[in-house]
Design a protein around this motif. Structure first.
Motif, PDB file in Angstrom:
ATOM      1  N   GLY A 260       0.788  -1.229   0.000  1.00  0.00           N
ATOM      2  CA  GLY A 260       0.000   0.000   0.000  1.00  0.00           C
ATOM      3  C   GLY A 260       0.814   1.269   0.000  1.00  0.00           C
ATOM      4  O   GLY A 260       0.264   2.360  -0.195  1.00  0.00           O
ATOM      5  N   LEU A 305      -2.278   4.267  -6.750  1.00  0.00           N
ATOM      6  CA  LEU A 305      -2.220   4.650  -5.338  1.00  0.00           C
ATOM      7  C   LEU A 305      -2.772   6.055  -5.128  1.00  0.00           C
ATOM      8  O   LEU A 305      -3.485   6.312  -4.158  1.00  0.00           O
ATOM      9  N   ARG A 307      -4.890   7.832  -7.144  1.00  0.00           N
ATOM     10  CA  ARG A 307      -6.307   7.991  -7.499  1.00  0.00           C
ATOM     11  C   ARG A 307      -7.225   7.042  -6.733  1.00  0.00           C
ATOM     12  O   ARG A 307      -8.441   7.207  -6.751  1.00  0.00           O
ATOM     13  N   LYS A 308      -6.627   5.984  -6.126  1.00  0.00           N
ATOM     14  CA  LYS A 308      -7.409   4.979  -5.388  1.00  0.00           C
ATOM     15  C   LYS A 308      -8.453   4.312  -6.295  1.00  0.00           C
ATOM     16  O   LYS A 308      -9.593   4.036  -5.883  1.00  0.00           O
ATOM     17  N   GLU A 309      -8.066   4.041  -7.534  1.00  0.00           N
ATOM     18  CA  GLU A 309      -8.941   3.356  -8.484  1.00  0.00           C
ATOM     19  C   GLU A 309      -8.075   2.697  -9.552  1.00  0.00           C
ATOM     20  O   GLU A 309      -6.880   2.972  -9.657  1.00  0.00           O
ATOM     21  N   THR A 310      -8.704   1.802 -10.313  1.00  0.00           N
ATOM     22  CA  THR A 310      -7.980   1.127 -11.385  1.00  0.00           C
ATOM     23  C   THR A 310      -7.616   2.125 -12.482  1.00  0.00           C
ATOM     24  O   THR A 310      -8.455   2.904 -12.919  1.00  0.00           O
ATOM     25  N   PRO A 329      -5.811  -1.309  -7.499  1.00  0.00           N
ATOM     26  CA  PRO A 329      -5.612  -1.322  -6.046  1.00  0.00           C
ATOM     27  C   PRO A 329      -6.465  -2.396  -5.371  1.00  0.00           C
ATOM     28  O   PRO A 329      -7.578  -2.692  -5.818  1.00  0.00           O
ATOM     29  N   PHE A 331      -8.102  -3.345  -1.636  1.00  0.00           N
ATOM     30  CA  PHE A 331      -8.426  -2.679  -0.381  1.00  0.00           C
ATOM     31  C   PHE A 331      -8.648  -3.697   0.741  1.00  0.00           C
ATOM     32  O   PHE A 331      -9.157  -4.798   0.509  1.00  0.00           O
ATOM     33  N   ASN A 336      -8.536   0.712   3.195  1.00  0.00           N
ATOM     34  CA  ASN A 336      -7.184   1.185   2.898  1.00  0.00           C
ATOM     35  C   ASN A 336      -6.523   0.269   1.868  1.00  0.00           C
ATOM     36  O   ASN A 336      -6.732  -0.950   1.863  1.00  0.00           O
ATOM     37  N   ILE A 337      -5.712   0.856   0.994  1.00  0.00           N
ATOM     38  CA  ILE A 337      -5.001   0.071  -0.020  1.00  0.00           C
ATOM     39  C   ILE A 337      -3.855  -0.680   0.651  1.00  0.00           C
ATOM     40  O   ILE A 337      -3.022  -0.072   1.327  1.00  0.00           O
ATOM     41  N   VAL A 340      -1.188  -3.278  -4.655  1.00  0.00           N
ATOM     42  CA  VAL A 340      -1.481  -2.794  -6.006  1.00  0.00           C
ATOM     43  C   VAL A 340      -0.948  -3.840  -6.970  1.00  0.00           C
ATOM     44  O   VAL A 340       0.243  -4.176  -6.940  1.00  0.00           O
TER      45      VAL A 340
END
Length: 701
Positions: A260, A305, A307-310, A329, A331, A336-337, A340
């Motif tokens: 993460g 990391l 953008r917290k999205e694919t 990512p 979760f 929380n990530i 990845v």
């Protein structure tokens, strides 16, 4: 624990002038054996206890004397916030407690005993709770081998109550425990397998030593079934990990996994092959640090990391390959990530296939519109020629088709420059390859570059995500016909010159030059040499295009072709509109006499119009436009080569008309009717100009 928590509040206070007898009476009444002595400001100045009373009695002192004579003056005073450990010392009997206001309490031996007892109970209770809360069995014996500790885990696993075994000899209850042996040997024994109650345990046994003497033994035992279960789970995890490694390594795509925080945890061999790096150099390093070394153009893991999205991007690797990278990512339950997973695919070869597909699709779209017009020709030759000028031109064109030189086709608008270019292509070695037609004057200037050279992904706003191949790529190994070359923007002329010289193009937004094998045919109806002199056309490009010029004569200079063209267009539009129209001979004569500023295209458009709007199957002179129907026969024969007096010009025209009319018609009446004058006028005018009618006397009436 601080002093304020254990002191006795509101103690009895003595005054220094009080007598010993009075103080003894107070002690008896209050059942106390000591009290602080304070002055008039309530500040402590001494301490008087029963010890002072015993001394007064022993020494036969006067019991009426004040206590200040024998009280203890050098005393220690505590504060309510102080910890008891800070002031406690051996021999402490009483401790006055004072704050800023004065005496607030007193600590006596009774208070200390109560505190010590409570502490002992708390420690003992806490120790019992710890021992009984331990998952492992704990059994302890004293130096006589009698059981002293037997926790709840031992009760559960050995099926015995603690009260039933405490105080008994360990060997009588569990003869295989070997705890007695430890008392004798004083040695620690770890990870020993023993059997108790027909059940195996792993045991750690140690002597209990106090002041250098062994006072007992303690054994900590763990159910071996738990270890076996743990071992099975460990084996399963190991197998699962090996299976996961095998899956990751067998992937055709590169896999790159971080935690993460972006630290590299693992990657597979496919990733190493695609990026050309040594994976061991990446492990334990952060992706941001690696990206700064230029291994890849951009880190998709960092983007995922942040953008917290694919995230999916196109990457350029240091090895020169183009990859499609997707960072996903993972979760945890708190959102929380913690991982990845990056998937990397080599699309270099795919891009090549995509470019080929773009060419095929582009050709398909380009030809789709052309086929609609090609079908109406039904396989007939599109160039109609009877004149010697056109025959010579076509012979030249066929010979030029055999070589691969650049050709510039000159001709007025509508003369058929596109047909000549197509003829060159069809008779060349490139005939089975693409023939792409581009009108340089029909494409907006801001789109011209991308249309000719194509563009890559992200070249400009609105660009297709997959990019687009330009006309040069579509015409690879074929022919590119640049019509109206004189309208090509000046800034693109230098790029066209580069293509002609190097046979390479650069897509808009592209980084790599692409080789193209394309023959260039150009055409114009403008005077390029004059444009060069006016700085409107590059001189170097002009001479590069002007390698072999081909000049198409206008229709007015090859009127012998007009009848054949008329017949061709009549048949063409009859098929197109499913009609059966024919044309009168006098209409052909009129069309032969017209100057045709629009050349063959104007003739074609006129014939289509006549076929469509004619109300009968015979197209007569009445169907012609006004500028042709009433003036074509008259005005085109008038040729003015110099400025002459108007009277002479009129007489010259009259004479020519009469001579032609007498040669074509039999009677004066017919001539008069055609010229729309009286017969007498015809006779008079003929006599005026000396036109002989003797040869036609038998025809006059």
């Amino acid at each position: 624990m601080n002093l304020g928590e254990i002191m006795s509040p509101n103690p009895v206070l003595l005054r220094p002038e009080q007598s010993i007898r009075e103080t003894v009476t107070l002690f008896l009444e209050r059942n106390i054996d000591g009290a602080p002595v304070v002055d008039e400001n309530n500040q402590i100045i001494g301490l008087f206890t029963k010890t002072h009373v015993y001394r007064a009695i022993k020494e036969s002192m006067d019991m009426l004397q004040p206590i200040e004579n024998i009280m203890k003056r050098d005393i220690i005073i505590g504060h309510p916030d102080e910890e008891i450990e800070d002031v406690l010392y051996p021999g402490l009997g009483r401790l006055p407690i004072a704050d800023e206001t004065g005496i607030v309490g007193m600590i006596t031996r009774t208070d200390l005993a109560r505190v010590f007892l409570e502490s002992y109970r708390n420690i003992s209770s806490e120790l019992d709770a710890i021992i009984n809360s331990t998952h492992n069995m704990i059994v302890s014996v004293d130096k006589q081998s009698r059981i002293r500790v037997f926790n709840r885990a031992a009760e559960k696993l050995l099926k015995q109550k603690a009260e039933n075994v405490k105080g008994k000899l360990i060997d009588d209850v569990y003869p295989t425990s070997r705890l007695t042996n430890i008392i004798k040997s004083g040695q620690v024994e770890t990870l020993q397998k023993i059997m108790l109650n027909n059940h195996y345990f792993i045991s750690n046994r140690s002597p209990i030593i106090k002041d250098g003497e062994i006072i007992g033994t303690v054994g900590v035992l763990q159910d071996i079934s738990e270890l076996e279960e743990l071992s099975r789970e460990l084996k399963y995890v190991k197998e699962l990990n090996e299976e996961l490694d095998a899956i990751i390594e067998s992937s055709y795509d590169g896999l790159y996994i971080t935690d993460g925080n972006g630290m590299t945890l693992r990657l597979n061999q496919a990733f190493e092959m695609i990026t050309g790096v040594n994976g061991r150099e990446f492990l334990g390093r952060y992706v941001d640090d690696i990206a700064q070394e230029g291994i890849v153009s951009e880190s998709v893991s960092s983007l995922a990391l942040a953008r917290k999205e694919t995230v999916t991007i196109i990457q350029e690797t240091r090895s020169g390959k183009t990859t499609l990278a997707t960072g996903s990512p993972v979760f945890d339950k708190n959102g929380n990530i913690f991982r990845v997973v990056c998937n990397v695919r080599d699309i270099t070869e795919l891009n090549m296939l995509k470019q080929k597909l773009e060419k095929v699709q582009g050709l398909s779209q380009h030809y789709e519109s052309q086929l609609k017009t090609l079908r109406i020709y039904s396989g007939t030759d599109k160039i109609i020629s009877k004149s010697s000028e056109m025959r010579k031109l076509l012979e030249t064109v066929v010979r030029l088709a055999e070589v691969d030189s650049t050709i510039l086709i000159n001709g007025e608008s509508g003369t058929g420059k596109e047909l000549i270019a197509e003829t060159i292509h069809n008779h060349s070695a490139r005939a089975k390859k693409p023939f792409i037609k581009v009108n340089c004057g029909a494409i907006p200037e801001n789109l011209m570059e991308s249309e000719l050279f194509g563009y890559d992904y992200g070249a400009f706003t609105g660009a297709k995500k997959e990019g687009k191949a330009g006309y040069f790529e579509l015409a690879h190994e074929g022919t590119l016909f640049l019509d109206e070359i004189g309208d090509l923007p000046f800034n693109l002329q230098v790029k066209l010159l580069r293509v002609l010289q190097s046979k390479e193009i650069n897509r808009v937004g592209g980084r790599q030059a692409l080789k193209v094998d394309t023959r260039i045919l150009a055409a114009t109806n403008r005077n390029l040499l004059e444009m060069v002199q006016k700085k409107q056309f590059r001189e170097d490009l002009f001479y590069r295009l002007h390698v072999i010029p081909v000049i198409i004569p206008p229709l007015r200079d090859r009127k012998e072709d007009i009848p054949s063209l008329i017949v061709h267009f009549i048949a063409l539009f009859n098929r197109k509109y499913r009609l059966n129209k024919r044309i009168c001979p006098d209409v052909v004569d009129i069309l032969m006499a017209y100057d045709w500023p629009g050349n063959v295209r104007e003739l074609e458009n006129l014939i289509e119009r006549l076929v469509v709007i004619s109300s009968s199957d015979i197209i007569s002179r009445d169907e012609l436009p006004i500028h042709l129907g009433s003036a074509v026969l008259d005005s085109p024969q008038v040729s003015v080569s110099a400025i002459v007096p108007l009277k002479e010009a009129v007489e010259s025209v009259e004479k020519q008309l009469l001579e032609r009319a007498f040669a074509q018609y039999r009677t004066t009446r017919q001539i008069a009717k055609k010229l729309e004058v009286n017969a007498s006028t015809v006779v008079r005018k003929a006599a005026k100009y000396g036109i002989s009618s003797s040869s036609n006397s038998n025809k006059r009436t």
